[in-house]
Motif scaffolding. Structure first.
Motif, PDB file in Angstrom:
ATOM      1  N   ARG A 268       0.818  -0.834   0.089  1.00  0.00           N
ATOM      2  CA  ARG A 268       0.029  -0.209   0.039  1.00  0.00           C
ATOM      3  C   ARG A 268       1.076   1.699   0.470  1.00  0.00           C
ATOM      4  NH1 ARG A 268      -4.071  -2.695  -1.347  1.00  0.00           N
ATOM      5  NH2 ARG A 268      -5.876  -2.436  -1.057  1.00  0.00           N
ATOM      6  N   SER A 269       1.966   1.207  -0.764  1.00  0.00           N
ATOM      7  CA  SER A 269       2.822   2.315  -0.774  1.00  0.00           C
ATOM      8  C   SER A 269       3.017   2.512  -2.255  1.00  0.00           C
ATOM      9  CB  SER A 269       3.754   2.578  -0.603  1.00  0.00           C
ATOM     10  OG  SER A 269       4.940   1.152  -0.383  1.00  0.00           O
ATOM     11  N   VAL A 270       3.976   3.966  -2.848  1.00  0.00           N
ATOM     12  CA  VAL A 270       4.224   3.416  -4.295  1.00  0.00           C
ATOM     13  C   VAL A 270       5.514   4.616  -4.020  1.00  0.00           C
ATOM     14  CG1 VAL A 270       2.710   6.001  -4.563  1.00  0.00           C
ATOM     15  CG2 VAL A 270       3.210   4.534  -6.687  1.00  0.00           C
ATOM     16  N   GLU A 271       6.032   4.402  -5.354  1.00  0.00           N
ATOM     17  CA  GLU A 271       7.786   4.461  -5.421  1.00  0.00           C
ATOM     18  C   GLU A 271       7.572   5.733  -7.117  1.00  0.00           C
ATOM     19  OE1 GLU A 271      12.561   4.073  -5.533  1.00  0.00           O
ATOM     20  OE2 GLU A 271      11.075   2.874  -4.340  1.00  0.00           O
ATOM     21  N   ARG A 272       7.036   6.527  -7.422  1.00  0.00           N
ATOM     22  CA  ARG A 272       7.941   7.459  -8.470  1.00  0.00           C
ATOM     23  C   ARG A 272       8.834   6.768  -8.960  1.00  0.00           C
ATOM     24  NH1 ARG A 272       7.174  12.636  -5.553  1.00  0.00           N
ATOM     25  NH2 ARG A 272       5.267  12.391  -4.923  1.00  0.00           N
ATOM     26  N   LEU A 273       8.756   7.115 -10.011  1.00  0.00           N
ATOM     27  CA  LEU A 273       9.934   6.677 -11.677  1.00  0.00           C
ATOM     28  C   LEU A 273      10.973   7.817 -10.955  1.00  0.00           C
ATOM     29  CD1 LEU A 273       8.472   5.508 -14.933  1.00  0.00           C
ATOM     30  CD2 LEU A 273       9.654   3.929 -12.973  1.00  0.00           C
ATOM     31  N   GLY A 274      12.058   7.466 -10.556  1.00  0.00           N
ATOM     32  CA  GLY A 274      13.870   8.302 -10.663  1.00  0.00           C
ATOM     33  C   GLY A 274      13.214   8.713  -8.708  1.00  0.00           C
ATOM     34  N   ALA A 275      12.611   8.052  -8.445  1.00  0.00           N
ATOM     35  CA  ALA A 275      12.713   9.392  -6.947  1.00  0.00           C
ATOM     36  C   ALA A 275      12.796   8.094  -6.076  1.00  0.00           C
ATOM     37  CB  ALA A 275      10.707   9.259  -6.195  1.00  0.00           C
TER      38      ALA A 275
END
Length: 460
Positions: A268-275
């Motif tokens: 239940r979490s997300v990581e943006r591309l490049g972050a």
């Protein structure tokens, strides 16, 4: 004493003999007449949903027919008004039609001419009131509960109950159904009935987004993450925080991206591309597919671990051919929506039209039916409202139910529509269908229909 199913006709004329003659003619034709010697006395008795038509002379003391026409048009523009003009008074008749009169009769007129004009006016009035009722119902239903499931069959009632139950618990859902069965509508219905209804509903079709952009579309990216990323982008998952993400055609998602989706569902979490930072999410995920994901997983076309993660709650959606009795009801529902949107009226189905609907196999399911209803409203006049002429793609080799089953469905559909139209009033249903009361009760028992179920029902 008139039968309660007879439609009312308001006759307004200051000449007693004309009132009596017109009244007797219409009563013999089965109408309930109400006679008034002045327009003023008639206006005080006219209800907003008067289900019949008004027949009025033009030349009267006090308020004349033209003034009455203008007053009634202000009150209800859909009320059919038939005006009676003097011999040779063509200019007045033209003015009346321009002001919105339904039709006019020139003195002297034959009785059958009066009956025919009234008959057409009553048909128009019934259609107008039905469309008005359906429009009001649609507005109330959509405002209160969001997207609405239309139907009376057991399978659709069971689906509605499941949607209500699922919407109240926090769990991800997998929708499984053929193309056009309404997976998007069901996803929205779950969202609108849940505690998340005031938060975003983000829908994305995995099969319609290019493979090289779908990851950014779902998860977002930072500025400079890849060529062309000139600024930060918030993805669908992050944007839907607090609400619902709907992933349609999940079977089209690239295998590499399925790994990241599995992580989002588990953590239940997300990581943006490049972050480098992880953004926590409070979302519900609804996925939809038209293929058997278990078979796809076994053949390596879909990740098995993702399949088992999605398969917590699976909601199957019935094909339209599995709920044929709902087809006429759904068709009229979509026709009313199309008519309201286009400013036109939706002609009611006749028995031949219902037979065409029930005989078709509907490979495109509800979407195909909705498209037909819209063509019926927009283009039907050019085809004399013949559904067989409007219906495209009904090939001769489609799998149709056996003739006895079609007849059973046809009979049940006609009875059900009549019960809905007359709010379960048996005497009116008998007269409309032309069958004795005992015969109707036998057929109600046979088809497991109850008149009481329609007395307070608001289904179109």
């Amino acid at each position: 004493m008139h039968e309660p199913s007879t439609f009312p006709v308001m006759i307004i004329d200051d000449e007693p003999h004309l009132r009596i003659t017109a009244s007797q003619t219409l009563e013999l034709a089965g109408y309930a007449t109400h006679c008034y010697e002045s327009a003023e006395s008639a206006l005080s008795q006219l209800s907003p949903d008067f289900p019949g038509v008004v027949v009025s002379d033009i030349r009267m003391p006090g308020m004349d027919g033209m003034a009455l026409l203008r007053e009634l048009r202000q009150r209800d523009p859909t009320l059919p008004i038939i005006l009676i003009t003097g011999h040779g008074d063509i200019s007045t008749a033209v003015e009346a039609m321009r002001e919105g009169a339904w039709d006019f009769l020139e003195k002297p007129f034959a009785g059958d001419q009066l009956v025919e004009v009234v008959r057409r006016g009553v048909e128009k009035r019934q259609l107008s009131l039905e469309n008005r009722r359906l429009k009001a119902e649609l507005e109330v239903q959509q405002a209160a509960l969001g997207p609405r499931l239309v139907g009376r069959t057991t399978v659709i009632s069971r689906l509605a109950a499941m949607i209500q139950r699922i919407s109240q618990v926090e769990t991800d859902v997998l929708l499984f159904g053929e193309t056009g069965t309404g997976k998007d509508l069901v996803a929205r219905a779950i969202h609108e009935r849940s505690a998340r209804r005031n938060s975003p509903f983000m829908a994305i079709n995995c099969g319609a987004v290019p493979e090289n952009t779908i990851e950014s579309e779902l998860f977002g990216h930072e500025k400079g993450a890849f060529t062309g990323a000139v600024e930060r982008r918030i993805g669908k998952f992050e944007h839907a925080d607090g609400g619902t993400v709907f992933l349609d055609e999940i079977e089209s998602m690239p295998l590499a991206l399925q790994v990241k989706l599995l992580r989002v569902l588990q953590e239940r979490s997300v990581e943006r591309l490049g972050a480098n930072e992880v953004v926590p999410l409070n979302i519900r995920v609804i996925t939809a597919t038209k293929v058997d994901l278990k078979t796809a997983a076994e053949t390596g076309q879909f990740r098995e671990d993702l399949y088992y993660r999605l398969n917590v709650v699976t909601l199957p959606l019935p094909a339209l051919r599995e709920r044929r009795e709902d087809i006429p009801l759904l068709f009229q529902h979509f026709a009313v929506i199309a008519a309201n949107r286009s400013g036109l009226e939706a002609p009611t189905l006749d028995s031949q039209g219902i037979a065409v609907l029930l005989a078709h196999d509907w490979p495109g399911n509800v979407r195909e039916l909705r498209n037909l209803a819209e063509r019926y409203v927009l283009l039907g006049a050019a085809f004399d409202y013949r559904l067989d002429a409007l219906l495209e793609g009904a090939s001769a080799d489609t799998c149709e139910p056996a003739l006895p089953h079609q007849v059973e469905l046809f009979e049940k559909s006609l009875i059900s529509q009549s019960l809905a139209r007359y709010r379960g009033r048996v005497s009116e249903v008998c007269q409309q269908l032309g069958i004795p009361r005992k015969t109707l009760y036998d057929k109600l028992k046979k088809h497991q229909l109850k008149a009481d179920d329609y007395r307070h029902k608001n289904d179109p």
